[in-house]
Design a protein around this motif. Sequence first.
Motif, PDB file in Angstrom:
ATOM      1  N   TYR A   1       0.562  -0.891   0.175  1.00  0.00           N
ATOM      2  CA  TYR A   1       0.166  -0.470   0.303  1.00  0.00           C
ATOM      3  C   TYR A   1       0.687   0.711  -0.045  1.00  0.00           C
ATOM      4  CZ  TYR A   1      -4.215  -2.922   1.226  1.00  0.00           C
ATOM      5  OH  TYR A   1      -4.852  -3.833   1.277  1.00  0.00           O
TER       6      TYR A   1
ATOM      7  N   ASN B   1       0.233   4.112   1.368  1.00  0.00           N
ATOM      8  CA  ASN B   1       1.092   4.939   2.357  1.00  0.00           C
ATOM      9  C   ASN B   1       1.825   3.853   3.459  1.00  0.00           C
ATOM     10  OD1 ASN B   1      -1.115   2.965   2.760  1.00  0.00           O
ATOM     11  ND2 ASN B   1      -3.042   4.879   3.318  1.00  0.00           N
ATOM     12  N   ASP B   2       1.295   2.565   3.422  1.00  0.00           N
ATOM     13  CA  ASP B   2       2.750   1.693   4.701  1.00  0.00           C
ATOM     14  C   ASP B   2       3.699   2.403   4.412  1.00  0.00           C
ATOM     15  OD1 ASP B   2       3.858   0.064   5.479  1.00  0.00           O
ATOM     16  OD2 ASP B   2       3.055  -1.876   4.372  1.00  0.00           O
ATOM     17  N   ARG B   3       3.691   2.657   5.744  1.00  0.00           N
ATOM     18  CA  ARG B   3       4.792   3.636   6.668  1.00  0.00           C
ATOM     19  C   ARG B   3       6.482   2.894   6.706  1.00  0.00           C
ATOM     20  NH1 ARG B   3       3.987   8.780   9.047  1.00  0.00           N
ATOM     21  NH2 ARG B   3       2.160   8.218   8.919  1.00  0.00           N
TER      22      ARG B   3
ATOM     23  N   TYR C   1       8.203   5.130   3.490  1.00  0.00           N
ATOM     24  CA  TYR C   1       8.467   6.468   3.903  1.00  0.00           C
ATOM     25  C   TYR C   1      10.263   6.385   3.849  1.00  0.00           C
ATOM     26  CZ  TYR C   1       3.552   7.736   4.500  1.00  0.00           C
ATOM     27  OH  TYR C   1       2.401   8.187   4.267  1.00  0.00           O
TER      28      TYR C   1
ATOM     29  N   HIS D   1      -5.191   5.934  -1.182  1.00  0.00           N
ATOM     30  CA  HIS D   1      -3.970   5.839  -0.555  1.00  0.00           C
ATOM     31  C   HIS D   1      -3.118   7.317  -0.647  1.00  0.00           C
ATOM     32  CE1 HIS D   1      -5.427   1.753  -0.074  1.00  0.00           C
ATOM     33  NE2 HIS D   1      -5.644   1.003  -0.231  1.00  0.00           N
ATOM     34  N   LEU D   2      -2.791   7.045  -2.241  1.00  0.00           N
ATOM     35  CA  LEU D   2      -1.785   8.571  -1.728  1.00  0.00           C
ATOM     36  C   LEU D   2      -2.148   9.568  -1.063  1.00  0.00           C
ATOM     37  CD1 LEU D   2      -1.429   7.451  -5.665  1.00  0.00           C
ATOM     38  CD2 LEU D   2       0.569   7.453  -4.040  1.00  0.00           C
ATOM     39  N   ASP D   3      -3.593   9.706  -0.598  1.00  0.00           N
ATOM     40  CA  ASP D   3      -3.771  10.815  -0.282  1.00  0.00           C
ATOM     41  C   ASP D   3      -2.462  11.579   1.356  1.00  0.00           C
ATOM     42  OD1 ASP D   3      -5.749  13.194   0.204  1.00  0.00           O
ATOM     43  OD2 ASP D   3      -6.358  12.255   2.036  1.00  0.00           O
ATOM     44  N   ASP D   4      -2.703   9.849   2.097  1.00  0.00           N
ATOM     45  CA  ASP D   4      -1.898   9.948   2.878  1.00  0.00           C
ATOM     46  C   ASP D   4      -0.404  10.764   2.762  1.00  0.00           C
ATOM     47  OD1 ASP D   4      -3.616   9.327   4.775  1.00  0.00           O
ATOM     48  OD2 ASP D   4      -2.963   7.149   4.401  1.00  0.00           O
ATOM     49  N   VAL D   5      -0.278   9.987   1.870  1.00  0.00           N
ATOM     50  CA  VAL D   5       1.180  10.654   1.007  1.00  0.00           C
ATOM     51  C   VAL D   5       0.803  11.951   0.322  1.00  0.00           C
ATOM     52  CG1 VAL D   5       3.185   9.878  -0.681  1.00  0.00           C
ATOM     53  CG2 VAL D   5       1.765   7.708   0.270  1.00  0.00           C
TER      54      VAL D   5
ATOM     55  N   ASP E   1       1.324  13.473   4.174  1.00  0.00           N
ATOM     56  CA  ASP E   1       3.216  13.235   4.570  1.00  0.00           C
ATOM     57  C   ASP E   1       4.511  13.586   4.320  1.00  0.00           C
ATOM     58  OD1 ASP E   1       2.317  11.893   7.170  1.00  0.00           O
ATOM     59  OD2 ASP E   1       2.052  10.706   5.888  1.00  0.00           O
TER      60      ASP E   1
END
Length: 287
Positions: free
Chosen positions: A131, A133-135, A138, A179-183, A186
Amino acid sequence: MDVTRLTAIDVHTHVLASVSDGERSGGEAASLAGTFGEIPELTVPELAAYYRERSMAAVVFTVDSLTRTGREPRVSNEEIAEQAAEYADTLIPFASVDPGRGAAAVRIARRLIEDHHVRGFKFHPSAQEFYPNDRMAYRLYEVIAEAGLPALFHSGQTGVGSGQRGGGGIRLKYSNPLHLDDVAVDFPDMPIVIAHPSVPWQDEALAVAGHKPQVYIDLSGWSPKYFPPQLVKQANSLLKNKVLFGSDFPALTPDRWLTDFAKLDLKDEVRPLILKENAIRLLGLGA
């Protein structure tokens, strides 16, 4: 690169063959056959000749899916970057690093940026089984953001594995663009490209691109005649500065894409933005 001579910039093309390949068969081209039929497998020099003939530039990359397949990419990032440098008037090299490589992915990305001068990174969440947005990814994004480079993410359904038993093991769930909204939250200074009309999540892609200033959408992988109406409407208005021409060549040719694009009901001032101007800004080609 002299952008004034270009008719268009294709931000999404695949290198499927190495110059050291013998017989060209199998690999990614075989996995795409269920959707696109037989497609050519071209090397970097062959791609350069193809796009030069059309007075276009192209972003070129491979896909590193070591975690899922257990195999290194058929064409290395290094080969693509080194050969693209010989055709710098036409080709823009991106790299692909599987986040599942962990700490090694970070080291690889740094080396590709510092030693091979790649201009962005391509991710395929379904092929790489993560995913966005999986940390765990990061630290890799931090390297990309620190270098000021864009990250391009496959979204929606994929031709890879289509029609094969069990879809070739590909799970579509990873490629929901939401899921890219979190990315984007961040990593607010890292340009993000949502690749393809994001079927069946087109509205999610439009929402993220409309809400987050650094998020773009490329239009690759689908003939424009099949674009969802809400995508065309927003490309013609709210997102006119954030939509990019991409073909997904060699799965879909730019010639076919442009023929169908010409039939879309778009404002005259929007067409050059999509075909070239937005990519010039995103990729820093005008400086």
